[in-house]
Design a protein around this motif. Structure first.
Motif, PDB file in Angstrom:
ATOM      1  N   TYR A  45       0.850  -1.198   0.000  1.00 23.61           N
ATOM      2  CA  TYR A  45       0.000   0.000   0.000  1.00 23.61           C
ATOM      3  C   TYR A  45       0.877   1.236   0.000  1.00 23.61           C
ATOM      4  CZ  TYR A  45       1.196  -0.678   4.907  1.00 23.61           C
ATOM      5  OH  TYR A  45       1.892  -0.907   6.073  1.00 23.61           O
ATOM      6  N   ILE A  46       0.311   2.311  -0.532  1.00 20.85           N
ATOM      7  CA  ILE A  46       0.985   3.615  -0.506  1.00 20.85           C
ATOM      8  C   ILE A  46      -0.081   4.631  -0.114  1.00 20.85           C
ATOM      9  CG2 ILE A  46       2.181   5.375  -1.865  1.00 20.85           C
ATOM     10  CD1 ILE A  46       2.983   3.123  -3.832  1.00 20.85           C
ATOM     11  N   GLY A  47       0.183   5.450   0.873  1.00 20.41           N
ATOM     12  CA  GLY A  47      -0.840   6.435   1.227  1.00 20.41           C
ATOM     13  C   GLY A  47      -0.498   7.250   2.446  1.00 20.41           C
ATOM     14  N   PRO A  48      -1.364   8.240   2.741  1.00 20.78           N
ATOM     15  CA  PRO A  48      -1.110   9.140   3.863  1.00 20.78           C
ATOM     16  C   PRO A  48      -1.452   8.514   5.217  1.00 20.78           C
ATOM     17  CG  PRO A  48      -3.139   9.752   2.759  1.00 20.78           C
ATOM     18  CD  PRO A  48      -2.571   8.613   1.980  1.00 20.78           C
ATOM     19  N   MET A  49      -0.664   8.862   6.221  1.00 21.71           N
ATOM     20  CA  MET A  49      -0.882   8.434   7.608  1.00 21.71           C
ATOM     21  C   MET A  49      -0.856   9.702   8.464  1.00 21.71           C
ATOM     22  SD  MET A  49      -0.775   5.125   7.140  1.00 21.71           S
ATOM     23  CE  MET A  49      -0.458   4.289   5.582  1.00 21.71           C
ATOM     24  N   PHE A  50      -1.403   9.617   9.666  1.00 19.84           N
ATOM     25  CA  PHE A  50      -1.537  10.825  10.496  1.00 19.84           C
ATOM     26  C   PHE A  50      -1.110  10.550  11.935  1.00 19.84           C
ATOM     27  CE2 PHE A  50      -4.476  10.673   7.041  1.00 19.84           C
ATOM     28  CZ  PHE A  50      -4.459  11.953   6.501  1.00 19.84           C
ATOM     29  N   ARG A  51      -0.168  11.336  12.414  1.00 16.97           N
ATOM     30  CA  ARG A  51       0.208  11.231  13.832  1.00 16.97           C
ATOM     31  C   ARG A  51       0.399  12.635  14.370  1.00 16.97           C
ATOM     32  NH1 ARG A  51       4.792   6.328  13.671  1.00 16.97           N
ATOM     33  NH2 ARG A  51       3.524   4.960  12.372  1.00 16.97           N
ATOM     34  N   TYR A  52      -0.213  12.891  15.524  1.00 19.69           N
ATOM     35  CA  TYR A  52      -0.083  14.218  16.130  1.00 19.69           C
ATOM     36  C   TYR A  52       1.222  14.256  16.913  1.00 19.69           C
ATOM     37  CZ  TYR A  52      -1.554  18.624  18.105  1.00 19.69           C
ATOM     38  OH  TYR A  52      -1.629  19.947  18.438  1.00 19.69           O
ATOM     39  N   GLU A  53       2.335  14.429  16.181  1.00 18.18           N
ATOM     40  CA  GLU A  53       3.655  14.475  16.801  1.00 18.18           C
ATOM     41  C   GLU A  53       4.176  15.893  16.716  1.00 18.18           C
ATOM     42  OE1 GLU A  53       6.315  10.921  16.431  1.00 18.18           O
ATOM     43  OE2 GLU A  53       5.399  10.836  14.460  1.00 18.18           O
ATOM     44  N   ARG A  54       5.268  16.170  17.439  1.00 22.35           N
ATOM     45  CA  ARG A  54       5.889  17.488  17.345  1.00 22.35           C
ATOM     46  C   ARG A  54       6.633  17.545  16.020  1.00 22.35           C
ATOM     47  NH1 ARG A  54      10.469  19.350  18.908  1.00 22.35           N
ATOM     48  NH2 ARG A  54      11.077  17.371  19.852  1.00 22.35           N
ATOM     49  N   PRO A  55       6.208  18.451  15.094  1.00 24.24           N
ATOM     50  CA  PRO A  55       6.845  18.457  13.778  1.00 24.24           C
ATOM     51  C   PRO A  55       8.306  18.891  13.847  1.00 24.24           C
ATOM     52  CG  PRO A  55       4.766  19.656  13.740  1.00 24.24           C
ATOM     53  CD  PRO A  55       5.106  19.418  15.181  1.00 24.24           C
ATOM     54  N   GLN A  56       9.130  18.269  13.058  1.00 26.70           N
ATOM     55  CA  GLN A  56      10.533  18.658  12.899  1.00 26.70           C
ATOM     56  C   GLN A  56      11.007  18.053  11.582  1.00 26.70           C
ATOM     57  OE1 GLN A  56      11.793  16.079  16.483  1.00 26.70           O
ATOM     58  NE2 GLN A  56      13.587  16.025  15.185  1.00 26.70           N
ATOM     59  N   ALA A  57      12.273  18.285  11.232  1.00 23.44           N
ATOM     60  CA  ALA A  57      12.751  17.743   9.957  1.00 23.44           C
ATOM     61  C   ALA A  57      12.541  16.228   9.935  1.00 23.44           C
ATOM     62  CB  ALA A  57      14.223  18.062   9.786  1.00 23.44           C
ATOM     63  N   GLY A  58      11.842  15.732   8.922  1.00 20.49           N
ATOM     64  CA  GLY A  58      11.619  14.286   8.823  1.00 20.49           C
ATOM     65  C   GLY A  58      10.453  13.788   9.666  1.00 20.49           C
ATOM     66  N   ARG A  59       9.755  14.703  10.323  1.00 18.63           N
ATOM     67  CA  ARG A  59       8.585  14.262  11.108  1.00 18.63           C
ATOM     68  C   ARG A  59       7.426  15.204  10.849  1.00 18.63           C
ATOM     69  NH1 ARG A  59       9.738  12.939  17.166  1.00 18.63           N
ATOM     70  NH2 ARG A  59       9.313  15.117  17.552  1.00 18.63           N
ATOM     71  N   GLN A  60       6.366  14.673  10.242  1.00 16.50           N
ATOM     72  CA  GLN A  60       5.185  15.475   9.952  1.00 16.50           C
ATOM     73  C   GLN A  60       3.973  14.890  10.665  1.00 16.50           C
ATOM     74  OE1 GLN A  60       6.881  13.917   7.182  1.00 16.50           O
ATOM     75  NE2 GLN A  60       8.296  15.641   7.198  1.00 16.50           N
ATOM     76  N   ARG A  61       2.885  15.630  10.626  1.00 15.64           N
ATOM     77  CA  ARG A  61       1.642  15.103  11.198  1.00 15.64           C
ATOM     78  C   ARG A  61       0.846  14.353  10.137  1.00 15.64           C
ATOM     79  NH1 ARG A  61       0.237  20.011  15.419  1.00 15.64           N
ATOM     80  NH2 ARG A  61       1.846  19.366  16.903  1.00 15.64           N
ATOM     81  N   GLN A  62       0.931  14.811   8.897  1.00 15.89           N
ATOM     82  CA  GLN A  62       0.485  13.944   7.803  1.00 15.89           C
ATOM     83  C   GLN A  62       1.735  13.549   7.043  1.00 15.89           C
ATOM     84  OE1 GLN A  62      -2.660  15.139   5.029  1.00 15.89           O
ATOM     85  NE2 GLN A  62      -1.742  13.882   3.439  1.00 15.89           N
ATOM     86  N   PHE A  63       1.968  12.261   6.902  1.00 15.93           N
ATOM     87  CA  PHE A  63       3.124  11.786   6.148  1.00 15.93           C
ATOM     88  C   PHE A  63       2.650  10.603   5.314  1.00 15.93           C
ATOM     89  CE2 PHE A  63       3.969   7.973   8.719  1.00 15.93           C
ATOM     90  CZ  PHE A  63       3.247   8.271   9.861  1.00 15.93           C
ATOM     91  N   HIS A  64       3.524  10.098   4.456  1.00 15.71           N
ATOM     92  CA  HIS A  64       3.109   9.032   3.546  1.00 15.71           C
ATOM     93  C   HIS A  64       3.981   7.810   3.718  1.00 15.71           C
ATOM     94  CE1 HIS A  64       1.507  12.729   1.935  1.00 15.71           C
ATOM     95  NE2 HIS A  64       0.597  12.009   1.299  1.00 15.71           N
ATOM     96  N   GLN A  65       3.344   6.667   3.668  1.00 13.33           N
ATOM     97  CA  GLN A  65       4.103   5.423   3.772  1.00 13.33           C
ATOM     98  C   GLN A  65       3.904   4.565   2.533  1.00 13.33           C
ATOM     99  OE1 GLN A  65       2.853   3.286   7.287  1.00 13.33           O
ATOM    100  NE2 GLN A  65       4.338   4.328   8.612  1.00 13.33           N
ATOM    101  N   PHE A  66       4.987   3.892   2.164  1.00 16.32           N
ATOM    102  CA  PHE A  66       4.885   2.741   1.270  1.00 16.32           C
ATOM    103  C   PHE A  66       5.126   1.544   2.184  1.00 16.32           C
ATOM    104  CE2 PHE A  66       8.105  -0.078  -1.020  1.00 16.32           C
ATOM    105  CZ  PHE A  66       7.149  -0.994  -1.422  1.00 16.32           C
ATOM    106  N   GLY A  67       4.149   0.628   2.249  1.00 18.05           N
ATOM    107  CA  GLY A  67       4.298  -0.504   3.153  1.00 18.05           C
ATOM    108  C   GLY A  67       3.953  -1.813   2.465  1.00 18.05           C
TER     109      GLY A  67
END
Ligand code: HAM
Length: 425
Positions: free
Chosen positions: A106-128
């Motif tokens: 699968y490829i698609g957006p995921m959501f985590r309410y984390e503290r944003p910084q370089a390489g860490r977003q609240r909406q990000f995308h995974q290939f799994g």
């Protein structure tokens, strides 16, 4: 507000879209090569799926989920990862009744309410990818090989694979107790988060990034000491398959992963150059998850790679490559006389075809070495007063760190040799 996107969420603008497409196409091509087919599940699932699937004591479930009540009064959550939803689809559509293994990606957006910084977003995308219905260590090795082949195909070569076993419901409780026994007397020295985790999820103490917790983790008992015979056999099997496929790995006994569903194999691929959020791909085996979500006992294994982090890593490499191609030698002089002499050496090197640049203002060695690093040069030529008097120069290999002294008269022939061995252009 109206013209600002929510924190931690990004637009992928038209100039970036081709790179995204290229990465996604490579993922699809690689999956076809390994016999994986695509599945697309909703971004919204019942909240309970993640409580059960990801684990109630994980940071993700405790602190990071986008959960809300829909208009029908049900609690729903934007998926923080792809495995739980994929397992739900496997069970809901009774794929366990057909021929096994089932190999999905699968490829698609995921959501985590984390503290944003370089390489860490609240909406990000995974290939799994996920494999259901195979307990054979060959499946673990196949999944890992697919991940590494994908990374290599997009241009991320030579990344380190870290491997561990996190045990199973037979041996992990023994390990948890050992860890608690080790950490309890040290409680006062732990960070606040770890003190809290100690009773509920002691394995997580092993990968805390804080300096004090890291130093305590260095002497903590290792899971290898308590693995049950079945986990040990599986772990050895995975290593044999990886060896046979020429896949290098480093055993990291502190690799525990942030999700509760893992059993036995856990692995990560890290690109340190992109900073603290350097894990570009992570995964492992989850033999209890299908049952936890309501299906029959079914082994599973998979990984997910964060597309934003892959793009960050690719950018770093492209910048490195560009910088590296521009400069061969960076000249460093210490003192006025040395600076005058360096002018002569630089001219002679350049006339031999060497791309050479230098520092102009007299600065400290440290500052000049920093500038040399920034320039991307492969060599630093260092000339101090002492060297000048003795008629020598120091050549430092900036990639490897080793250095040697060379009589100034041999500098040009050194460069000619370098060029012949493929060093310069
Ligand atoms: P994970 O380690 O939580 O595992 O995430 C996998 C990858 O997603 C990470 O290595 C990272 O590259 C990326 N990632 C995670 N959080 C963020 C974030 N906030 N911003 C940017 N990138 C992020 C899982 O999600 C498992 N479902 C993997 C798996 C599949 N295990 C078995 N099958």
């Amino acid at each position: 507000m109206l013209t600002q996107r929510p924190r931690g969420m990004h637009d992928i603008l038209p100039d970036e879209a081709p790179l995204w497409n290229e990465i996604e196409e490579t993922a699809r091509r690689m999956c076809a090569r390994y016999g994986f087919v695509e599945v697309r599940t909703p971004v919204l699932e019942h909240t309970e799926l993640f409580w059960r699937g990801v684990g109630e004591t994980t940071d993700i479930v405790e602190k990071e989920m986008y959960t809300f009540t829909d208009r029908g009064g049900r609690s729903v959550t934007l998926r923080p990862e792809g495995t739980a939803g994929t397992v739900r689809a496997y069970v809901e559509h009774k794929f366990y009744g057909g021929s096994q293994p089932v190999k999905w990606f699968y490829i698609g957006p995921m959501f985590r309410y984390e503290r944003p910084q370089a390489g860490r977003q609240r909406q990000f995308h995974q290939f799994g990818v996920e494999v259901f219905g195979a307990d054979d260590p060959a499946a673990d090795a196949e999944v890992i090989a697919l991940g590494l082949d994908f990374l290599e195909a997009i241009g991320l070569t030579g990344l380190g694979l870290e491997l561990n076993s996190v045990g199973c419901p037979t041996c992990r409780p023994v390990y948890r107790e050992r860890l608690q026994a080790y950490y309890r007397p040290l409680q006062d020295r732990l960070c606040g988060d770890c003190r809290e985790r100690l009773e509920r999820n002691p394995l997580r103490l092993l990968d805390c990034k804080r300096e004090i917790c890291r130093s305590l983790a260095a002497n903590a008992p290792q899971i290898g000491e308590v693995l049950c015979p079945a986990c040990r056999v599986h772990d050895e099997g995975v290593r044999r398959h990886l060896d046979e496929a020429d896949i290098a790995y480093r055993i990291n006994p502190r690799l525990v992963r942030g999700l509760d569903y893992y059993t036995r194999t856990a692995f990560e691929v890290v690109e340190e150059r992109i900073g603290a959020q350097g894990t570009v791909l992570g995964g492992g085996r989850y033999n209890g998850l299908v049952e936890e979500v309501g299906g029959p006992p079914t082994p599973g294994i998979g990984f997910a790679a964060g597309l934003e982090r892959l793009i960050l890593a690719l950018r770093h490499r492209r910048e490195d490559a560009r910088a590296g191609a521009d400069v061969d030698v960076f000249g460093i002089a210490l003192g006025d006389e040395a600076s005058v002499e360096l002018t002569g050496w630089m001219r002679r090197l350049r006339r031999s075809g060497c791309r050479a640049v230098r520092s102009f203002e007299p600065k400290s060695l440290k500052a000049q070495l920093k500038a040399a690093d920034r320039s991307g040069a492969r060599w630093a030529l260092i000339l101090g007063e002492d060297e000048r008097r003795r008629g020598v120069v120091i050549l430092r290999n900036l990639a490897g760190g080793d250095q040697r002294e060379l009589p100034g008269t041999e500098l040009e022939s050194w460069w000619t040799e370098e060029t012949e061995h493929g060093g310069g252009q």
